[in-house]
Each structure stands twice: as structure tokens, then as C-alpha cells.
Design an enzyme around this catalytic site. Structure first.
Site, PDB file in Angstrom:
ATOM      1  N   PRO A   9      12.530  37.027 -73.234  1.00 41.93           N
ATOM      2  CA  PRO A   9      11.902  36.554 -74.464  1.00 41.93           C
ATOM      3  C   PRO A   9      11.614  35.052 -74.482  1.00 41.93           C
ATOM      4  CG  PRO A   9      14.200  37.163 -74.837  1.00 41.93           C
ATOM      5  CD  PRO A   9      13.833  37.662 -73.472  1.00 41.93           C
ATOM      6  N   ASN A  10      10.489  34.744 -75.074  1.00 37.88           N
ATOM      7  CA  ASN A  10      10.021  33.365 -75.305  1.00 37.88           C
ATOM      8  C   ASN A  10       9.486  32.678 -74.052  1.00 37.88           C
ATOM      9  OD1 ASN A  10      10.634  33.229 -78.168  1.00 37.88           O
ATOM     10  ND2 ASN A  10      12.769  33.302 -77.543  1.00 37.88           N
ATOM     11  N   ARG A  17       6.872  25.418 -75.247  1.00 36.67           N
ATOM     12  CA  ARG A  17       8.240  25.465 -75.759  1.00 36.67           C
ATOM     13  C   ARG A  17       9.111  24.457 -75.000  1.00 36.67           C
ATOM     14  NH1 ARG A  17      12.368  29.976 -73.728  1.00 36.67           N
ATOM     15  NH2 ARG A  17      14.116  29.566 -75.092  1.00 36.67           N
ATOM     16  N   TYR A  22      11.893  23.105 -70.217  1.00 33.87           N
ATOM     17  CA  TYR A  22      11.340  24.225 -69.445  1.00 33.87           C
ATOM     18  C   TYR A  22      10.096  23.867 -68.639  1.00 33.87           C
ATOM     19  CZ  TYR A  22      14.583  26.831 -72.393  1.00 33.87           C
ATOM     20  OH  TYR A  22      15.720  27.294 -73.016  1.00 33.87           O
ATOM     21  N   ASN A  73      14.746  36.646 -65.102  1.00 33.00           N
ATOM     22  CA  ASN A  73      15.158  35.579 -66.012  1.00 33.00           C
ATOM     23  C   ASN A  73      15.287  36.258 -67.378  1.00 33.00           C
ATOM     24  OD1 ASN A  73      15.567  33.489 -67.729  1.00 33.00           O
ATOM     25  ND2 ASN A  73      13.918  32.188 -66.933  1.00 33.00           N
ATOM     26  N   ALA A  76      17.237  34.406 -73.358  1.00 37.36           N
ATOM     27  CA  ALA A  76      18.401  34.437 -74.262  1.00 37.36           C
ATOM     28  C   ALA A  76      19.240  35.703 -74.092  1.00 37.36           C
ATOM     29  CB  ALA A  76      17.940  34.293 -75.710  1.00 37.36           C
ATOM     30  N   HIS A  79      22.780  35.974 -72.315  1.00 36.61           N
ATOM     31  CA  HIS A  79      24.067  35.616 -72.877  1.00 36.61           C
ATOM     32  C   HIS A  79      24.756  36.748 -73.640  1.00 36.61           C
ATOM     33  CE1 HIS A  79      22.430  31.883 -71.562  1.00 36.61           C
ATOM     34  NE2 HIS A  79      21.468  31.896 -72.465  1.00 36.61           N
ATOM     35  N   ASP A  86      23.446  46.682 -68.000  1.00 35.13           N
ATOM     36  CA  ASP A  86      23.647  48.054 -67.513  1.00 35.13           C
ATOM     37  C   ASP A  86      22.405  48.577 -66.794  1.00 35.13           C
ATOM     38  OD1 ASP A  86      26.201  48.066 -68.476  1.00 35.13           O
ATOM     39  OD2 ASP A  86      25.826  49.437 -70.153  1.00 35.13           O
ATOM     40  N   GLU A  97      19.457  36.555 -60.525  1.00 26.74           N
ATOM     41  CA  GLU A  97      19.326  35.955 -61.856  1.00 26.74           C
ATOM     42  C   GLU A  97      18.711  34.561 -61.713  1.00 26.74           C
ATOM     43  OE1 GLU A  97      23.092  35.582 -63.878  1.00 26.74           O
ATOM     44  OE2 GLU A  97      22.224  34.309 -65.441  1.00 26.74           O
ATOM     45  N   HIS A  99      17.120  31.017 -63.804  1.00 30.28           N
ATOM     46  CA  HIS A  99      16.912  30.221 -65.019  1.00 30.28           C
ATOM     47  C   HIS A  99      16.199  28.929 -64.657  1.00 30.28           C
ATOM     48  CE1 HIS A  99      19.485  32.871 -67.280  1.00 30.28           C
ATOM     49  NE2 HIS A  99      20.312  32.840 -66.253  1.00 30.28           N
ATOM     50  N   LEU A 100      15.270  28.542 -65.510  1.00 32.54           N
ATOM     51  CA  LEU A 100      14.575  27.272 -65.313  1.00 32.54           C
ATOM     52  C   LEU A 100      15.534  26.111 -65.538  1.00 32.54           C
ATOM     53  CD1 LEU A 100      11.516  28.440 -67.375  1.00 32.54           C
ATOM     54  CD2 LEU A 100      11.381  27.813 -64.959  1.00 32.54           C
ATOM     55  N   SER A 101      16.314  26.209 -66.609  1.00 25.34           N
ATOM     56  CA  SER A 101      17.241  25.124 -66.960  1.00 25.34           C
ATOM     57  C   SER A 101      18.624  25.413 -66.370  1.00 25.34           C
ATOM     58  CB  SER A 101      17.333  24.998 -68.489  1.00 25.34           C
ATOM     59  OG  SER A 101      17.916  26.174 -69.038  1.00 25.34           O
ATOM     60  N   ARG A 106      24.336  23.183 -70.754  1.00 20.02           N
ATOM     61  CA  ARG A 106      23.710  23.136 -72.081  1.00 20.02           C
ATOM     62  C   ARG A 106      24.724  23.585 -73.146  1.00 20.02           C
ATOM     63  NH1 ARG A 106      18.108  25.964 -71.920  1.00 20.02           N
ATOM     64  NH2 ARG A 106      17.962  24.911 -73.943  1.00 20.02           N
ATOM     65  N   ARG A 110      25.227  29.210 -73.944  1.00 22.77           N
ATOM     66  CA  ARG A 110      24.393  29.468 -72.762  1.00 22.77           C
ATOM     67  C   ARG A 110      25.204  29.527 -71.466  1.00 22.77           C
ATOM     68  NH1 ARG A 110      19.087  28.869 -74.742  1.00 22.77           N
ATOM     69  NH2 ARG A 110      19.043  27.317 -76.395  1.00 22.77           N
TER      70      ARG A 110
HETATM   71  C1  DQA Z   1      16.558  30.270 -69.851  1.00 18.18           C
HETATM   72  C2  DQA Z   1      17.855  29.755 -70.486  1.00 18.18           C
HETATM   73  C3  DQA Z   1      18.230  30.570 -71.700  1.00 18.18           C
HETATM   74  O1  DQA Z   1      19.445  30.091 -72.266  1.00 18.18           O
HETATM   75  C4  DQA Z   1      17.148  30.486 -72.743  1.00 18.18           C
HETATM   76  O2  DQA Z   1      17.468  31.295 -73.847  1.00 18.18           O
HETATM   77  C5  DQA Z   1      15.793  30.785 -72.210  1.00 18.18           C
HETATM   78  C6  DQA Z   1      15.426  30.353 -70.861  1.00 18.18           C
HETATM   79  C7  DQA Z   1      16.060  29.380 -68.694  1.00 18.18           C
HETATM   80  O3  DQA Z   1      15.198  29.827 -67.949  1.00 18.18           O
HETATM   81  O4  DQA Z   1      16.511  28.246 -68.555  1.00 18.18           O
HETATM   82  O5  DQA Z   1      14.941  31.310 -72.922  1.00 18.18           O
HETATM   83  O6  DQA Z   1      16.822  31.564 -69.320  1.00 18.18           O
END
Ligand code: DQA
Length: 144
Positions: A9-10, A17, A22, A73, A76, A79, A86, A97, A99-101, A106, A110
Site C-alpha cells: 500500500p501507498n 509521498r 522514499y 515490499n 505498512a 508490521h 501466511d 523482503e 524496503h526503500l527506507s 525509523r 516500523r
Molecule cells: C516501506 C516502509 C514501511 O514502514 C512503510 O509503511 C512503507 C514503505 C519502505 O519501503 O521503506 O510504506 O516498506
């Protein structure tokens, strides 16, 4: 090797954003780069983004029998989504897995990843490079 890439999501908002966290690149730009690098490494990729937990579960399930590896990725959902956790476990292929950040540096919420235990590797905190390292990881699996 067939690799399913999932953005949670997002992530459709990339570029708009929190670019300081990001990055300025958009999701279509990132996907184009993923496709190019995957092709250069001999990987076939399918890319999927959704803001809905159930759709992500469905996409993971639908990849059964096609995907040899998963790059995810979960955004959110990382978490707290035991449903995605599953589904990843049930797919039963090497999962990575991404993640950009750097989620370990953080907010406290997270720092928890319920997805991590069902993944072979994790790349975080390197922006787009986190995805590229995951692709390299998958390409190396093929040579195992
Ligand atoms: C994220 C880190 C997550 O905590 C966050 O909710 C995201 C992006 C990242 O790629 O850094 O939406 O997965």
C-alpha cells in the site's frame, strides 16, 4: 526463473509521498528499471501493486505454480499482516523482503516485521537499490 514482485500500500504514491524518505522516482519508473534489470539477468518478472491486503494475498496465491521466487515490499503491512505472512509461507518459494527506507532506524512500530521470518533475505534502506539487490539475490538462486 519467474519472479513475482509485489509492492504494498501507498507505493503507487512514490515520487509524491515523502520524497525525502522514499525518493523522487515514481512507481512506473521503478518498475521499468526492475523489468530492464530482470531481463538482463534472465529473470521473468510479474509486478503487482495493491493497497488491499486481500488482493496481495490473492496475488501471492495465484502465483503458485508460476513463481520460482517472490520479492515483496509489503509496505505498512510489513508490521502487522499475518495474512500476508501466511500467504508468503504457503507459496513456499524463496521470498525476499524489500524496503526503500531503513525500517530499523525509523519509528518503533516500523522496526517490527512479521514478514521477515518467512523470507530468505531482506534488503532495506537503499532506495531502489534494495529492489535491485533482491533481483540479484534471485538471479544467484538460479545458479545454486
Ligand atoms: C516501506 C516502509 C514501511 O514502514 C512503510 O509503511 C512503507 C514503505 C519502505 O519501503 O521503506 O510504506 O516498506
Amino acid at each position: 526463473m519467474n519472479v513475482l514482485v509485489i509492492h504494498g500500500p501507498n507505493l503507487h504514491m512514490l515520487g509524491r509521498r515523502k520524497p525525502e524518505i522514499y525518493g523522487k522516482g515514481t512507481l512506473p519508473e521503478l518498475n521499468a528499471e526492475i523489468r530492464e534489470r530482470a531481463a538482463a539477468s534472465g529473470l521473468k518478472v510479474r509486478i503487482f501493486q495493491s493497497n488491499c491486503e486481500g488482493r496481495i494475498v490473492d496475488a501471492i496465491t495465484a502465483a503458485s505454480g508460476w513463481a520460482d521466487a517472490l520479492i515483496i515490499n509489503p509496505a505498512a503491512y510489513t508490521h502487522y499482516s499475518y495474512a500476508i505472512r501466511d500467504a508468503v509461507e504457503a507459496l513456499d518459494v524463496p521470498a525476499v523482503e524489500v524496503h526503500l527506507s531503513d525500517i530499523s532506524k525509523r519509528e518503533p512500530f516500523r522496526r517490527v516485521s512479521v514478514i521477515r521470518p518467512v523470507c530468505r533475505a531482506r534488503f532495506k534502506g537503499e532506495g531502489w537499490r534494495s529492489y535491485f539487490k533482491a533481483l540479484d539475490f534471485c538471479a544467484a538462486l538460479e545458479k545454486e
